[in-house]
Design a protein around this motif. Structure first.
Motif, mmCIF file in Angstrom:
data_model
loop_
_atom_site.group_PDB
_atom_site.id
_atom_site.type_symbol
_atom_site.label_atom_id
_atom_site.label_comp_id
_atom_site.label_asym_id
_atom_site.label_seq_id
_atom_site.Cartn_x
_atom_site.Cartn_y
_atom_site.Cartn_z
ATOM 1 N N PHE A 14 3.283 -5.565 5.603
ATOM 2 C CA PHE A 14 1.920 -5.756 6.082
ATOM 3 C C PHE A 14 1.615 -7.247 6.051
ATOM 4 C CE2 PHE A 14 -0.325 -6.522 1.993
ATOM 5 C CZ PHE A 14 0.659 -6.144 1.101
ATOM 6 N N THR A 15 0.524 -7.640 6.690
ATOM 7 C CA THR A 15 0.151 -9.056 6.751
ATOM 8 C C THR A 15 -0.572 -9.415 5.457
ATOM 9 O OG1 THR A 15 -0.059 -8.847 9.161
ATOM 10 C CG2 THR A 15 -0.972 -10.834 8.134
ATOM 11 N N PHE A 16 0.213 -9.874 4.511
ATOM 12 C CA PHE A 16 -0.244 -10.071 3.127
ATOM 13 C C PHE A 16 -1.514 -10.914 3.046
ATOM 14 C CE2 PHE A 16 0.438 -10.051 -1.365
ATOM 15 C CZ PHE A 16 0.113 -11.314 -1.839
ATOM 16 N N VAL A 17 -1.598 -11.957 3.805
ATOM 17 C CA VAL A 17 -2.702 -12.906 3.699
ATOM 18 C C VAL A 17 -4.041 -12.272 4.070
ATOM 19 C CG1 VAL A 17 -2.473 -13.785 6.048
ATOM 20 C CG2 VAL A 17 -3.381 -15.283 4.251
ATOM 21 N N ASN A 18 -4.016 -11.123 4.724
ATOM 22 C CA ASN A 18 -5.249 -10.476 5.173
ATOM 23 C C ASN A 18 -5.844 -9.490 4.174
ATOM 24 O OD1 ASN A 18 -5.031 -11.851 7.582
ATOM 25 N ND2 ASN A 18 -4.295 -10.097 8.761
ATOM 26 N N TYR A 19 -5.150 -9.247 3.053
ATOM 27 C CA TYR A 19 -5.553 -8.155 2.169
ATOM 28 C C TYR A 19 -5.778 -8.609 0.735
ATOM 29 C CZ TYR A 19 -4.325 -5.040 5.950
ATOM 30 O OH TYR A 19 -4.281 -4.398 7.159
ATOM 31 N N ALA A 20 -6.848 -8.062 0.150
ATOM 32 C CA ALA A 20 -7.038 -8.214 -1.277
ATOM 33 C C ALA A 20 -5.971 -7.426 -2.025
ATOM 34 C CB ALA A 20 -8.422 -7.702 -1.677
ATOM 35 N N MET A 21 -5.676 -7.870 -3.230
ATOM 36 C CA MET A 21 -4.654 -7.224 -4.052
ATOM 37 C C MET A 21 -5.226 -6.888 -5.427
ATOM 38 S SD MET A 21 -1.944 -7.137 -2.109
ATOM 39 C CE MET A 21 -0.701 -6.661 -3.318
ATOM 40 N N ARG A 22 -4.643 -5.885 -6.031
ATOM 41 C CA ARG A 22 -5.114 -5.433 -7.347
ATOM 42 C C ARG A 22 -3.930 -5.142 -8.267
ATOM 43 N NH1 ARG A 22 -8.171 -3.524 -3.282
ATOM 44 N NH2 ARG A 22 -10.453 -3.455 -3.519
ATOM 45 N N TRP A 23 -4.181 -5.315 -9.545
ATOM 46 C CA TRP A 23 -3.283 -4.830 -10.591
ATOM 47 C C TRP A 23 -4.004 -3.721 -11.355
ATOM 48 C CZ3 TRP A 23 1.764 -5.781 -11.417
ATOM 49 C CH2 TRP A 23 2.324 -6.937 -10.869
ATOM 50 N N TYR A 24 -3.316 -2.612 -11.531
ATOM 51 C CA TYR A 24 -3.795 -1.493 -12.353
ATOM 52 C C TYR A 24 -2.811 -1.303 -13.510
ATOM 53 C CZ TYR A 24 -7.096 0.300 -8.822
ATOM 54 O OH TYR A 24 -8.148 0.474 -7.961
ATOM 55 N N ARG A 25 -3.253 -0.531 -14.483
ATOM 56 C CA ARG A 25 -2.348 -0.121 -15.548
ATOM 57 C C ARG A 25 -2.672 1.301 -15.976
ATOM 58 N NH1 ARG A 25 -4.373 -3.990 -20.585
ATOM 59 N NH2 ARG A 25 -6.352 -2.916 -21.000
ATOM 60 N N GLN A 26 -1.652 1.964 -16.534
ATOM 61 C CA GLN A 26 -1.833 3.311 -17.022
ATOM 62 C C GLN A 26 -1.072 3.465 -18.323
ATOM 63 O OE1 GLN A 26 -0.766 6.492 -14.300
ATOM 64 N NE2 GLN A 26 -2.120 7.900 -15.363
ATOM 65 N N ALA A 27 -1.824 3.660 -19.385
ATOM 66 C CA ALA A 27 -1.233 3.926 -20.683
ATOM 67 C C ALA A 27 -0.930 5.417 -20.793
ATOM 68 C CB ALA A 27 -2.189 3.489 -21.784
ATOM 69 N N GLU B 57 -6.003 7.621 -18.091
ATOM 70 C CA GLU B 57 -6.137 7.446 -16.655
ATOM 71 C C GLU B 57 -5.752 6.019 -16.249
ATOM 72 O OE1 GLU B 57 -9.721 10.665 -15.775
ATOM 73 O OE2 GLU B 57 -9.999 8.547 -15.319
ATOM 74 N N ARG B 58 -5.331 5.901 -14.998
ATOM 75 C CA ARG B 58 -5.016 4.582 -14.475
ATOM 76 C C ARG B 58 -6.310 3.771 -14.352
ATOM 77 N NH1 ARG B 58 -0.666 4.354 -9.660
ATOM 78 N NH2 ARG B 58 0.294 5.750 -11.210
ATOM 79 N N GLU B 59 -6.260 2.503 -14.769
ATOM 80 C CA GLU B 59 -7.465 1.673 -14.736
ATOM 81 C C GLU B 59 -7.194 0.361 -14.019
ATOM 82 O OE1 GLU B 59 -8.870 0.149 -18.477
ATOM 83 O OE2 GLU B 59 -6.865 -0.306 -19.216
ATOM 84 N N LEU B 60 -8.233 -0.141 -13.361
ATOM 85 C CA LEU B 60 -8.146 -1.423 -12.669
ATOM 86 C C LEU B 60 -8.176 -2.554 -13.695
ATOM 87 C CD1 LEU B 60 -8.193 -3.094 -10.032
ATOM 88 C CD2 LEU B 60 -10.691 -2.913 -10.108
ATOM 89 N N VAL B 61 -7.218 -3.452 -13.590
ATOM 90 C CA VAL B 61 -7.118 -4.574 -14.521
ATOM 91 C C VAL B 61 -7.647 -5.853 -13.887
ATOM 92 C CG1 VAL B 61 -5.515 -6.041 -15.809
ATOM 93 C CG2 VAL B 61 -5.144 -3.563 -15.718
ATOM 94 N N ALA B 62 -7.234 -6.123 -12.642
ATOM 95 C CA ALA B 62 -7.611 -7.387 -12.008
ATOM 96 C C ALA B 62 -7.579 -7.241 -10.494
ATOM 97 C CB ALA B 62 -6.670 -8.511 -12.437
ATOM 98 N N PHE B 63 -8.418 -8.044 -9.858
ATOM 99 C CA PHE B 63 -8.577 -8.056 -8.393
ATOM 100 C C PHE B 63 -8.548 -9.491 -7.914
ATOM 101 C CE2 PHE B 63 -10.497 -6.937 -4.325
ATOM 102 C CZ PHE B 63 -11.201 -8.087 -3.997
ATOM 103 N N ILE B 64 -7.936 -9.699 -6.738
ATOM 104 C CA ILE B 64 -7.970 -11.020 -6.123
ATOM 105 C C ILE B 64 -8.212 -10.850 -4.637
ATOM 106 C CG2 ILE B 64 -5.446 -11.161 -5.824
ATOM 107 C CD1 ILE B 64 -5.735 -14.211 -6.480
#
Length: 116
Positions: A27-40, A44-51
């Motif tokens: 995909f065209t990376f520069v056009n999309y926001a990205m996120r990191w999630y984690r799941q212990a 439940e899976r949780e959102l850690v960071a957004f850019i």
């Protein structure tokens, strides 16, 4: 098709640091926001960071604010998560995420274990 490949996880002592990376393609990376999630385990899976797509806007979960930093390199199609002052409660599988249209895309995840 969209592919997200995480790397950089491992075992680290409390107070230590790790840097996770996610290589994106399909995909065209520069056009999309990205996120990191984690799941212990057992949680439940949780959102850690957004850019944002350009990298100028970031947000963090309260639990990691001041310790984790998300960044991206739009020339290399990568997004990173620098994790400092790690705690045992940061132990989880960490996932890279991008939403393209109505599709939510995930990587395979990378295990982070914080233990002495």
């Amino acid at each position: 098709q969209v592919q997200l490949v995480e790397s950089g996880g491992g075992l680290v002592q409390p107070g230590g640091s790790l840097r996770l990376s996610c290589a994106a393609s399909g995909f065209t990376f520069v056009n999309y926001a990205m996120r990191w999630y984690r799941q212990a385990e057992g949680k439940e899976r949780e959102l850690v960071a957004f850019i944002s797509s350009g990298g100028g806007f970031t947000t963090y979960a309260d639990s990691v604010k001041g310790r984790f930093t998300i960044s991206r390199d739009n020339a290399k199609n990568t997004v990173s998560l620098q994790m400092n002052s790690l705690k045992p409660e940061d132990t989880a599988v960490y996932y890279c995420n991008v939403k393209t249209g109505s599709t939510v895309n995930w990587g395979q995840g990378t295990q982070v274990t914080v233990s002495s």
